[in-house]
Design a protein around this motif. Structure first.
Motif, PDB file in Angstrom:
ATOM      1  N   SER A 116      -7.013  -8.386   0.411  1.00  0.00           N
ATOM      2  CA  SER A 116      -7.769  -8.741   1.617  1.00  0.00           C
ATOM      3  C   SER A 116      -8.241  -7.489   2.332  1.00  0.00           C
ATOM      4  O   SER A 116      -9.404  -7.381   2.713  1.00  0.00           O
ATOM      5  CB  SER A 116      -6.903  -9.572   2.559  1.00  0.00           C
ATOM      6  N   ASP A 164      -6.517 -14.011   7.058  1.00  0.00           N
ATOM      7  CA  ASP A 164      -7.339 -12.828   7.313  1.00  0.00           C
ATOM      8  C   ASP A 164      -8.296 -13.012   8.481  1.00  0.00           C
ATOM      9  O   ASP A 164      -9.133 -12.155   8.725  1.00  0.00           O
ATOM     10  CB  ASP A 164      -8.173 -12.483   6.074  1.00  0.00           C
ATOM     11  N   ARG A 165      -8.190 -14.125   9.181  1.00  0.00           N
ATOM     12  CA  ARG A 165      -9.231 -14.448  10.161  1.00  0.00           C
ATOM     13  C   ARG A 165      -9.337 -13.426  11.278  1.00  0.00           C
ATOM     14  O   ARG A 165     -10.422 -13.112  11.740  1.00  0.00           O
ATOM     15  CB  ARG A 165      -9.001 -15.848  10.731  1.00  0.00           C
ATOM     16  N   ARG A 212       1.222 -12.952   6.504  1.00  0.00           N
ATOM     17  CA  ARG A 212       1.643 -13.225   5.127  1.00  0.00           C
ATOM     18  C   ARG A 212       1.330 -11.995   4.295  1.00  0.00           C
ATOM     19  O   ARG A 212       0.202 -11.512   4.286  1.00  0.00           O
ATOM     20  CB  ARG A 212       0.905 -14.433   4.556  1.00  0.00           C
ATOM     21  N   ASP A 241     -13.322 -13.986  -1.635  1.00  0.00           N
ATOM     22  CA  ASP A 241     -12.226 -14.941  -1.513  1.00  0.00           C
ATOM     23  C   ASP A 241     -11.240 -14.458  -0.460  1.00  0.00           C
ATOM     24  O   ASP A 241     -10.406 -13.602  -0.714  1.00  0.00           O
ATOM     25  CB  ASP A 241     -11.532 -15.085  -2.875  1.00  0.00           C
ATOM     26  N   ILE A 242     -11.349 -15.018   0.756  1.00  0.00           N
ATOM     27  CA  ILE A 242     -10.476 -14.578   1.838  1.00  0.00           C
ATOM     28  C   ILE A 242      -9.348 -15.578   2.010  1.00  0.00           C
ATOM     29  O   ILE A 242      -9.480 -16.733   1.658  1.00  0.00           O
ATOM     30  CB  ILE A 242     -11.251 -14.440   3.161  1.00  0.00           C
ATOM     31  N   ARG A 243      -8.250 -15.107   2.591  1.00  0.00           N
ATOM     32  CA  ARG A 243      -7.136 -16.003   2.868  1.00  0.00           C
ATOM     33  C   ARG A 243      -7.291 -16.545   4.281  1.00  0.00           C
ATOM     34  O   ARG A 243      -8.023 -15.987   5.095  1.00  0.00           O
ATOM     35  CB  ARG A 243      -5.809 -15.258   2.769  1.00  0.00           C
ATOM     36  N   LEU A 244      -6.586 -17.597   4.554  1.00  0.00           N
ATOM     37  CA  LEU A 244      -6.613 -18.171   5.902  1.00  0.00           C
ATOM     38  C   LEU A 244      -6.069 -17.158   6.915  1.00  0.00           C
ATOM     39  O   LEU A 244      -6.483 -17.128   8.067  1.00  0.00           O
ATOM     40  CB  LEU A 244      -5.763 -19.442   5.911  1.00  0.00           C
ATOM     41  N   GLY A 272      -0.961 -10.955  -1.141  1.00  0.00           N
ATOM     42  CA  GLY A 272      -2.417 -10.879  -1.235  1.00  0.00           C
ATOM     43  C   GLY A 272      -3.061 -10.000  -0.184  1.00  0.00           C
ATOM     44  O   GLY A 272      -4.280  -9.912  -0.114  1.00  0.00           O
TER      45      GLY A 272
END
Lengths: 283, 472
Positions: free
Chosen positions: A137, A83-84, A130, A78-81, A133
């Motif tokens: 990550s 972390d790209r 951010r 489950d990655i965050r936006l 979280g």
């Protein structure tokens, strides 16, 4: 590097695996083959290429396998936006790592992931901006980098030293997996000794071919099945959390990383065992 | 005359370049490809999260259908720059929808293509939505499906593009995409019914896909809870509502009713069952003839009200909660009416600790003999009531509040007389004295104008609330 001449075994195994793979493709899944077959085929393809054609070509085949495994892992976690950038960095670390193997720069290879990648990747993740979280990550990406890039790199470096020992290790792990699958419902007290016996027979029987002294062959034959057991126990829990289930091992849903888990868990240990006890690095 | 050549070029581009590129770089897993076997024409309805969606859908089709399937696209989005429009027009030959005008022209065009023997791909959500969430469907898919009852609608759920190339991302990332092709549907009925049936189909596919995904813990959300306390008729609820008007974001007022506000404007909310039960219990308490009967009913109402607070936090997730009274503080102050002789600051402090579940050390304390209710509540494990983050005490003279109660024209409750209210007022003062040691408390004198009170209360909450945010 250590092997005098290419061995015929790699070709035999590759042909057998190719036939099984072809049968499974032609029958369109009616003839059930293990979900780990494509990965095993890929690994043996790389080793056979390394023995008969060129190590550099094999290295990049292993890099592609590493990319596929990392891609699958990152698709499941489950990655965050935000972390790209970190993910992009992780992908770019693969060619970098494998290039270090190609030029045989061991000193940099061994610290590239634990020092440089583990410091630079969080910087990339932090660029996302951010904080909420970010610990999870960075942790998730760290594990991906270590396991699917660094451990895969160790497997590749092992093949660089000796394709035969890499092949022997993969065959032993595959045999241990096979015994585990076949005797799934039997108690562990029966399974593990059987795996140890098979591994010891393989290693000591082929000691002359693999050029490992008999006592170390014997030790490896004991260590490998025990660590496969430990690795399966550990990775099983990680796979559970990632939502990988044995009954739906589709491509992209854990088929690659489930098949690779035991090899990747073992590869660094065997590699460093040989480096330490047989002084391979000094060569 | 150049038409066939361009067509061949387009098919070659799709099959030889885009399709292998998608598979090698991103990874494409198609589930349910056999659902398209034997289907000649279809209307494909898929969720829309990414620019990759349309290429993924085309790559999941049988090779022969690639050139005979057209997406529906928004003209205003792709119109500028011209080269983009040209590329999209060449690659996909979409059915253009003008989102600013009526969609009838687009419906006609869709019908024309279907009559030509082509299939269409439509994204009923209308635009790229939030990652992983299915938005409400627009009506167009229902209209076209109703006009063509013999053409099946194929629901398709795409999972992965919302991570591989999300809406606001600068670059795509190699991550797996899963395309689940559902069974073709022949839905009959009104267009609205078709749309909602299709939504349900896609929702089912989405839920199946989402079931095994790894999820992190949701981010903790703790609202700021402020309680306005005071005797009956002091104007607590009026003040609370006015104060909410001064706050941005989602606010919730828990009084006799349950009201939700966004940026100070009231709006509707899904009712909570526990609130209905609580309201009923509140009516029972209000109609009680004497204090003894009133006590148990009010106690039940207060416990339910406290439970309601948790439910509000869980389901509405507001930024602020304003409460008309606080179950914990009311209960403590009410002890005054029943056991006046024991009531002092020390007892009050102990009672607050016990009821908010803070102090478990007080096992054998005289307080349990003096207030058997406390013992009972603790036995029943009902001693974990919410302690509000800030308290506003609206201090009104009991005479004035009696007049207000009389002017409401409602039946007067058992405790609503000057004597009892005077005692209650003293009890609230005592509670505030105790609370001031641990929480911010603001005492407002009720003889000021409502405007002034609102300003003071809002300023107090803003001051305290910002402090809370900082420490968090």
């Amino acid at each position: 590097m250590l092997d005098a001449e290419p061995s015929i075994y790699s070709l035999i195994v590759l042909v057998l695996l190719s036939v099984a793979q072809a049968v499974s493709l032609v029958s369109k899944g009616r003839l059930a083959t293990p979900a780990s077959l494509p990965v095993l085929w890929g690994l043996f393809l790389a080793l056979a290429v390394s023995e008969w054609i060129s190590f550099i070509a094999a290295l990049w085949i292993l890099a592609i396998i590493s990319f596929c495994a990392l891609r699958e892992y990152l698709s499941l976690v489950d990655i965050r936006l935000e972390d790209r950038w970190g993910i992009l960095f992780s992908y770019f670390s693969i060619p970098f790592m494998f290039y270090l193997i190609q030029i045989d720069w061991y000193g940099f290879f061994i610290v590239a992931i634990p020092v440089y990648a583990f410091l630079l990747m969080p910087v990339c993740v932090a660029l996302g901006g951010r904080s909420r979280g970010i610990v999870f990550s960075v942790g998730a990406l760290d594990f991906g980098l270590f396991f699917y890039v660094s451990c895969m790199g160790h497997l590749c470096y092992l093949a660089f030293f000796s394709e035969r020992i890499a092949m022997l290790m993969i065959a032993t792990v595959a045999a241990a997996d096979l015994i585990h699958r076949a005797l799934r419902n039997r108690p562990r007290a029966l399974r593990v000794p059987l795996q140890v016996v098979v591994a010891c027979v393989l290693f000591t029987g082929l000691a002359e071919w693999s050029a490992i002294p008999l006592n170390h062959s014997f030790a490896l034959g004991i260590i490998i099945p025990l660590l496969v057991c430990l690795g399966r126990f550990t990775l099983k829990q990680i796979e559970d959390d990632l939502g990988i289930r044995a009954d739906r091992l589709q491509p992209g849903r854990g088929r690659t990383i489930d098949a690779l888990k035991s090899y990747l868990f073992i590869a660094p240990i065997v590699f460093h065992y040989l480096r330490w006890f047989l002084k391979w690095g000094a060569l | 005359m150049g038409r066939p050549l361009i067509n061949t070029l387009r098919i070659a581009l799709h099959l030889l370049i885009i399709r292998p590129l998608l598979r090698l770089l991103f990874g494409v897993n198609v589930v349910g490809r056999e659902n398209l076997d034997g289907v000649d024409r279809f209307i494909m309805a898929a969720n829309h999260n990414s620019h990759l969606d349309i290429f993924l859908l085309l790559s999941a089709l049988p090779p022969g259908k690639t050139a005979k399937t057209h997406p529906v696209a928004a003209r205003d989005y792709f119109e500028k720059p011209a080269w983009l429009f040209g590329i999209v027009q060449f690659l996909l030959r979409p059915i253009w929808v003008d989102r600013n005008n009526s969609g009838l022209a687009a419906i006609k065009e869709m019908q024309r293509r279907l009559d030509d023997g082509c299939s269409i791909i439509i994204f009923p959500e209308g635009t790229r939505g939030q990652a992983g969430e299915l938005q409400d469907f627009r009506g167009g898919v229902g209209l076209i499906a109703r006009q063509n009852p013999d053409i099946p609608v194929v629901p398709v759920y795409l999972e992965g593009p919302e991570r591989a190339f999300p809406k606001d991302a600068a670059f795509p990332l190699p991550l797996w995409n899963h395309i689940t092709i559902g069974p073709p549907q022949l839905i009959r009925g009104k267009s609205r019914e078709i749309t909602s049936a299709l939504y349900r189909h896609l929702k089912t596919l989405a839920d199946e896909e989402q079931a095994y995904r790894q999820r992190r813990q949701p981010e903790p959300h703790r609202p700021f809870v402020a309680a306005v306390i005071g005797i009956d008729g002091s104007g607590k609820s009026t003040l609370s509502r006015r104060v909410i008007g001064c706050f941005k974001g989602e606010s919730c007022f828990v009084g006799d009713g349950l009201e939700l506000f966004t940026n100070g404007e009231p709006h509707d909310a899904q009712p909570l069952t526990i609130n209905e039960v609580r309201k009923w219990m509140g009516r029972q308490a209000k109609s009680a003839k004497n204090l003894a009967r009133y006590k148990m009913r009010k106690l039940a109402e207060l416990l339910l009200r406290d439970r309601l607070l948790s439910e509000v936090e869980r389901w509405y997730r507001p930024d602020h909660i304003f409460m008309d009274g606080s179950p914990l503080l009311n209960m403590t102050a009410w002890a005054m009416l029943f056991h006046e002789e024991f009531f002092n600051a020390e007892v009050c402090s102990k009672a607050l600790d016990i009821l908010s579940g803070k102090d478990d050390r007080l096992k054998k304390d005289p307080i349990f003999e003096q207030f058997p209710e406390l013992k009972a509540l603790r036995k029943l494990n009902l001693n974990h009531l919410h302690l509000p983050d800030a308290v506003i005490f609206l201090d009104v003279d009991p005479e004035v509040s009696m007049q207000r109660i009389a002017s409401r024209g409602e039946a007067v409750q058992a405790h609503e007389n000057t004597e009892k209210l005077t005692k209650l007022r003293a009890a609230y003062h005592l509670v505030c004295d105790v609370l001031e040691q641990s929480r911010p408390v603001c005492r407002l004198s009720g003889d000021k104008s409502l405007e002034q009170l609102t300003q003071e209360a809002a300023a107090f909450i803003k001051k305290v609330g910002s402090g809370v945010d900082e420490t968090d």
